[in-house]
Write a protein that holds these residues in place. Structure first.
Motif, PDB file in Angstrom:
ATOM      1  N   TRP A 152       0.585  -0.884   0.259  1.00 50.45           N
ATOM      2  CA  TRP A 152       0.173  -0.046   0.015  1.00 50.45           C
ATOM      3  C   TRP A 152       0.893   1.362   0.301  1.00 50.45           C
ATOM      4  O   TRP A 152       2.024   1.310   0.411  1.00 50.45           O
ATOM      5  N   GLN A 153       0.473   2.394  -1.019  1.00 45.49           N
ATOM      6  CA  GLN A 153       1.564   3.664  -0.467  1.00 45.49           C
ATOM      7  C   GLN A 153       1.627   3.663   1.123  1.00 45.49           C
ATOM      8  O   GLN A 153       2.613   4.944   1.373  1.00 45.49           O
ATOM      9  N   HIS A 154       0.490   4.324   1.911  1.00 48.40           N
ATOM     10  CA  HIS A 154       0.062   4.457   3.422  1.00 48.40           C
ATOM     11  C   HIS A 154       0.184   2.007   3.435  1.00 48.40           C
ATOM     12  O   HIS A 154      -0.466   1.991   4.391  1.00 48.40           O
ATOM     13  N   ARG A 210      -0.184   0.331   5.932  1.00 44.60           N
ATOM     14  CA  ARG A 210      -1.055  -0.053   7.216  1.00 44.60           C
ATOM     15  C   ARG A 210      -0.385  -1.510   7.328  1.00 44.60           C
ATOM     16  O   ARG A 210      -1.232  -2.305   7.255  1.00 44.60           O
ATOM     17  N   PHE A 220      11.672   4.268   8.521  1.00 46.72           N
ATOM     18  CA  PHE A 220      10.618   4.479   7.590  1.00 46.72           C
ATOM     19  C   PHE A 220      10.988   3.352   6.129  1.00 46.72           C
ATOM     20  O   PHE A 220       9.796   2.776   5.534  1.00 46.72           O
ATOM     21  N   LYS A 280       8.844   0.041   5.022  1.00 44.71           N
ATOM     22  CA  LYS A 280       8.462  -0.358   3.367  1.00 44.71           C
ATOM     23  C   LYS A 280       9.171  -1.766   3.499  1.00 44.71           C
ATOM     24  O   LYS A 280       8.614  -2.620   2.728  1.00 44.71           O
TER      25      LYS A 280
END
Length: 252
Positions: A85-87, A89, A155, A159
Motif C-alpha cells: 500500500w502507498q500508506h 497499513r 521508514f 517499507k
C-alpha cells in the motif's frame, strides 16, 4: 510466457469520475510491469479492483485462470493476490514479525475445531510459518529487528516490512503500490533485489511508481495511464520518449 493476471475490459466509475475505462492488461509470470501516469490516473484504483477493495462495474479479472468476480478481499488473497500500500497499513502496536505472520494464505488455526482437535498440527504449522517469516526478513537484512515494535523502526525498514508481509502470500500476483516512496540507501537497493528475485521465481508483478529510475531499472514493459484510460503501452524507454507522456506526466 504464461499469463497469470488478466484484466479484460474492466470498467469502474464513481458517479461522473471514471477510474477505469475499458482496461485490458495481461501480466505474465516472470514479468515486472510498470504502471505509470500522473496523480489521479487510476493506477491505485486498478490495484483496488484487482485486490477486491472496489467491485468492478463491468469486465472480468482472473488470476492463474481463476475468475475473481464477486470475491471479497480475503478470498482473493487466498487465491494468491498480494499487494503493498502507498500508506503501509502496518499494525503499529505489533512487532515486525507479528506484522508478517498475519499474511499467510492458509492458516489452520483459524478454525476452532482444528484448535481443539489438532493442536500438534497447528503448533507445527505455526513453527513453519515463523521460520518462513524469518527467512524473508533475512533476505531483507531485517532479522535484528524482528521483535522490535514496527513503530520504532525507520521508514525505509517499514517499507520493507510491508513488502515482506506481501511475500508471505506466495501466490502468483504481486501488486506494489509506490514501494520506493521515501526509500533510499540500502533499503532502496534491497527492494530492487527482492523484486527481481520474485519475478525470477515466476510471479507476475505490477508496480505503480513515480520513481522513473526504479521503473527503468526493473520493468520489462510499462503502461501509461491518464484519466482512467490506457494511453500507451510498450517498453519503458519508448514510453519515456513519448510526447503524450511528457505533456501529461511531466507538464512539458
Amino acid at each position: 510466457m504464461t499469463t497469470l493476471v488478466s484484466l479484460n475490459t474492466v470498467c469502474k466509475s464513481f458517479g461522473g469520475i471514471v477510474v477505469a475505462d475499458h482496461i485490458s492488461i495481461d501480466i505474465h509470470g516472470g514479468e515486472i510491469l510498470g504502471l505509470i501516469g500522473p496523480n489521479g490516473a487510476g493506477k491505485t484504483s486498478l490495484f483496488n479492483l484487482i485486490s477486491g477493495l472496489y467491485p468492478v462495474d463491468s469486465g472480468t479479472i482472473t488470476v492463474a485462470g481463476k475468475p475473481l468476480d464477486g470475491l471479497p478481499m480475503y478470498q482473493r488473497a487466498r487465491l494468491g493476490v498480494a499487494r503493498t500500500w502507498q500508506h503501509m497499513r502496518l499494525f503499529a502496536s505489533m512487532t515486525v514479525l507479528e506484522n508478517i505472520l498475519v499474511a499467510p494464505r492458509d492458516y489452520p488455526g483459524e478454525k476452532i475445531s482444528q484448535i481443539i482437535f489438532r493442536t500438534k498440527q497447528i503448533n507445527s504449522a505455526e513453527q513453519a510459518l515463523c521460520e518462513r517469516a524469518m527467512s524473508i526478513l533475512h533476505r531483507m537484512n531485517l532479522t535484528s529487528i524482528a521483535h522490535s515494535n514496527v513503530s520504532d523502526i525507520s521508514f525505509g525498514q517499514q517499507k520493507l516490512v510491508g513488502l515482506a508481509r506481501a511475500l508471505m502470500n506466495d501466490g502468483d500476483c504481486l501488486l506494489l503500490d509506490e514501494p520506493m516512496a521515501g526509500v533510499e540507501g540500502n533499503a532502496y537497493e534491497t527492494m530492487k533485489t527482492i523484486v527481481r528475485e520474485e519475478a525470477a521465481a515466476g510471479r507476475a508483478i505490477c508496480v505503480v511508481e513515480h520513481n522513473v529510475s526504479f521503473i527503468k531499472d526493473l520493468c520489462n514493459s510499462a503502461v501509461f495511464m491518464a484519466r482512467g484510460c490506457i494511453l500507451e503501452r510498450g517498453s519503458v524507454q519508448t514510453l519515456l520518449s513519448s510526447k503524450t507522456l511528457a505533456d501529461l506526466y511531466f507538464g512539458t
